[in-house]
Write an enzyme that holds these catalytic residues in place. Structure first.
Site, PDB file in Angstrom:
ATOM      1  N   LYS A  71      39.688  33.332  48.207  1.00  0.00           N
ATOM      2  CA  LYS A  71      40.118  33.588  47.027  1.00  0.00           C
ATOM      3  C   LYS A  71      40.019  35.140  46.862  1.00  0.00           C
ATOM      4  O   LYS A  71      39.143  35.952  47.385  1.00  0.00           O
ATOM      5  CB  LYS A  71      39.289  32.933  45.674  1.00  0.00           C
ATOM      6  N   SER A 148      41.974  29.488  37.563  1.00  0.00           N
ATOM      7  CA  SER A 148      42.438  30.810  38.036  1.00  0.00           C
ATOM      8  C   SER A 148      42.606  30.653  39.887  1.00  0.00           C
ATOM      9  O   SER A 148      43.369  31.384  40.144  1.00  0.00           O
ATOM     10  CB  SER A 148      41.608  31.920  37.695  1.00  0.00           C
ATOM     11  N   SER A 173      37.488  27.258  37.222  1.00  0.00           N
ATOM     12  CA  SER A 173      38.779  27.658  37.970  1.00  0.00           C
ATOM     13  C   SER A 173      38.777  27.074  39.186  1.00  0.00           C
ATOM     14  O   SER A 173      39.633  27.247  40.144  1.00  0.00           O
ATOM     15  CB  SER A 173      38.625  29.157  38.353  1.00  0.00           C
TER      16      SER A 173
HETATM   17  N1  GLN Z   1      40.120  29.528  32.240  1.00  0.00           N
HETATM   18  C1  GLN Z   1      39.132  29.969  32.061  1.00  0.00           C
HETATM   19  C2  GLN Z   1      39.033  31.453  31.650  1.00  0.00           C
HETATM   20  O1  GLN Z   1      40.040  31.891  31.394  1.00  0.00           O
HETATM   21  C3  GLN Z   1      38.217  29.894  33.371  1.00  0.00           C
HETATM   22  C4  GLN Z   1      38.608  30.715  34.469  1.00  0.00           C
HETATM   23  C5  GLN Z   1      37.820  30.897  35.646  1.00  0.00           C
HETATM   24  O2  GLN Z   1      36.795  29.977  35.685  1.00  0.00           O
HETATM   25  N2  GLN Z   1      37.698  31.936  36.247  1.00  0.00           N
HETATM   26  O3  GLN Z   1      37.924  31.938  31.295  1.00  0.00           O
END
Ligand code: GLN
Length: 471
Positions: A71, A148, A173
């Site tokens: 990632k 994400s 995410s």
């Molecule tokens: N959708 C969640 C956020 O926007 C989780 C994102 C994540 O785990 N990086 O914070």
């Protein structure tokens, strides 16, 4: 299963150089169409080194010869690592994140960096930074990959070669995109994997984990990166039992189903697929118990977004165009200068989070927002601990819907986007390990089931996931 590939590679039965060249070629072709990779490493050069080791009988490591993607928020030495933000464009780290280094130490080959929401801010990979194209769902290009870690999930599903993905979750995410793309996503207990070399979103929530096509393969990667690290004082010194070769029998295991885990917005087809999966677990010998998690259900989302944004706003403060990140020609006073740098290089969602997060922890408001959210988090952890006295794992849907189309997302407000995290946020907030597995399809798209275990009991949820896994 990747284990067989590793055995063959170690024995020298696979031409690793040819393998890496072919994989690189097909990854480029996939990328043209689906946009999963933001920066490329040099897998062929690495394969040459490994090939040499295999030839001389020195092939070692749990991941020998396996191609992994990383990632974009994890530092890879010499490879552009931007967390998909324009403000970090051109940043090539001088060192590897611990998780990345451990993969290399185990003989892995790095393919490249996978696209994500900028700094992890989002659940659909549509908040990629300026100039970075959004990844498309491997099963339907009109739909999101989730986020994400969207690029990681899309590539995991689409790669025609043995591949594992290093991903990261702050509030869901890993689970969210894995479920939207039909992959397995494994998020460990907070602290099980070192965060050294991770471009932070929210330090008290960030967890590095894995994605794969099977439970065993996801567990293999997590196993390789787990364990304490002197570079990260929050990495736990807890025992990390091996996560591979865990038996799949679940006879007598107690599975808790929270009362509110099937939101009203969930359509009937998706609900039916999930019900069948629960029945399957019971047929496999699990004992089903109805449980309640009222505090998590009521306060989880609000507490998570308050804490995550507060931490994000302090983490982003360093990108002010002086010591870190993009810069501009100097003019005006300091405030004008750094506002201009941030205005030009941060996306809309990042700006929203800086504003809201700064507000939530401002003197005068801190007690009402930040401190309250931290207290709610403690209550949520206690609520889970009480429930885990009666059950071994908790099972819920991963997401309240299948991957939405880009058009559907356009019509929703940011708050409605946040609300879709209703099921993944609570375990993340409590630092609990969870795994999502694909259990079937609704409307032609994959549906994921999420299994959550007590802290450092990853083996329990892997056991349950394996009892379901047909591969
Ligand atoms: N959708 C969640 C956020 O926007 C989780 C994102 C994540 O785990 N990086 O914070």
């Amino acid at each position: 299963m990747i284990q067989q590939f590793i055995t063959d590679a170690k024995r020298g039965n696979i031409d690793l150089v040819e393998h890496a060249s072919k994989a690189l070629e097909s990854a480029h072709a996939i990328n043209k169409e689906y946009r999963y990779i933001a920066a490329w490493a040099d897998p062929v050069a690495r394969a040459e080194q490994l090939q040499q080791l295999a030839k001389t009988g020195n092939a070692r490591g749990k991941l020998f010869g396996v191609i992994i993607s990383v990632k974009d928020n994890l530092c890879v030495q010499g490879v552009e690592s931007t967390a998909s933000s324009a403000i970090l464009k051109g940043y090539k780290p001088l060192y590897n994140a611990t998780a990345v280094q451990r993969c290399l130490d185990e003989g892995a080959i790095i393919l490249g960096k996978t696209v994500q929401d900028e700094f992890g801010f989002g659940g659909f990979s549509i908040n990629t930074g300026t100039g970075i194209e959004k990844p498309l769902n491997p099963l339907d290009k009109k739909r999101t990959c989730g986020g994400s870690s969207g690029g990681a999930a899309g590539l995991t599903k689409k790669a025609p070669f043995p591949h594992l993905a290093l991903a990261e979750s702050t509030g869901g995410s890993i689970a969210n995109p894995a479920s939207f793309c039909g992959a397995v996503g494994l998020t460990p207990t907070f602290g099980r994997v070192s965060r050294y070399g991770l471009i932070d979103y929210a330090n008290s929530l960030d967890k590095i984990g894995s994605m794969a096509l099977t439970v065993e393969d996801a567990a293999l990667l997590l196993d390789a990166i787990s364990g304490p690290d002197p570079h990260d004082s929050t990495s736990a010194n807890a025992p990390t039992d091996p996560l591979t070769d865990i038996p799949r029998a679940i006879h007598g295991l107690r599975i808790g189903i929270p009362q509110d885990s099937f939101p009203e917005t969930m359509d009937n087809t998706t609900r039916r697929v999930l019900m069948l999966a629960l029945q399957q677990l019971e047929q496999n010998g699990a004992r089903r118990l109805d449980i309640k998690l009222p505090i998590s259900t009521k306060y989880g989302l609000a507490a998570y977004y308050t804490l995550a944004m507060s931490e994000a706003s302090t983490n982003l403060a360093k990108y002010c165009g002086i010591r870190y990140g993009a810069s501009e020609a100097l003019s005006g006073n300091y405030n004008d200068y750094f506002s201009r740098v941030r205005d030009n290089h941060l996306g809309e969602e990042a700006k929203r989070r800086v504003l809201l997060g700064t507000f939530a922890r401002m003197a005068g408001y801190r007690d009402a927002f930040y401190t309250k959210a931290a207290q709610a988090r403690t209550k949520i952890i206690q609520e889970y601990q009480a429930v885990f006295k009666d059950v071994d794992v908790i099972v819920t849907p991963t997401m309240p819907l299948v991957a939405p189309t880009f058009d559907e997302l356009k019509n929703l407000t940011p708050l409605q986007h946040y609300q879709m995290d209703v099921l993944t946020v609570p375990p993340n907030l409590a630092g609990l390990p969870h795994i999502t597995i694909p259990i079937g399809e609704a409307h032609g798209m994959p549906v994921g089931l999420m299994i959550t275990a007590p802290h450092f009991h990853e083996h329990k949820m892997i056991q349950v996931a394996k009892s379901y896994d047909k591969k």
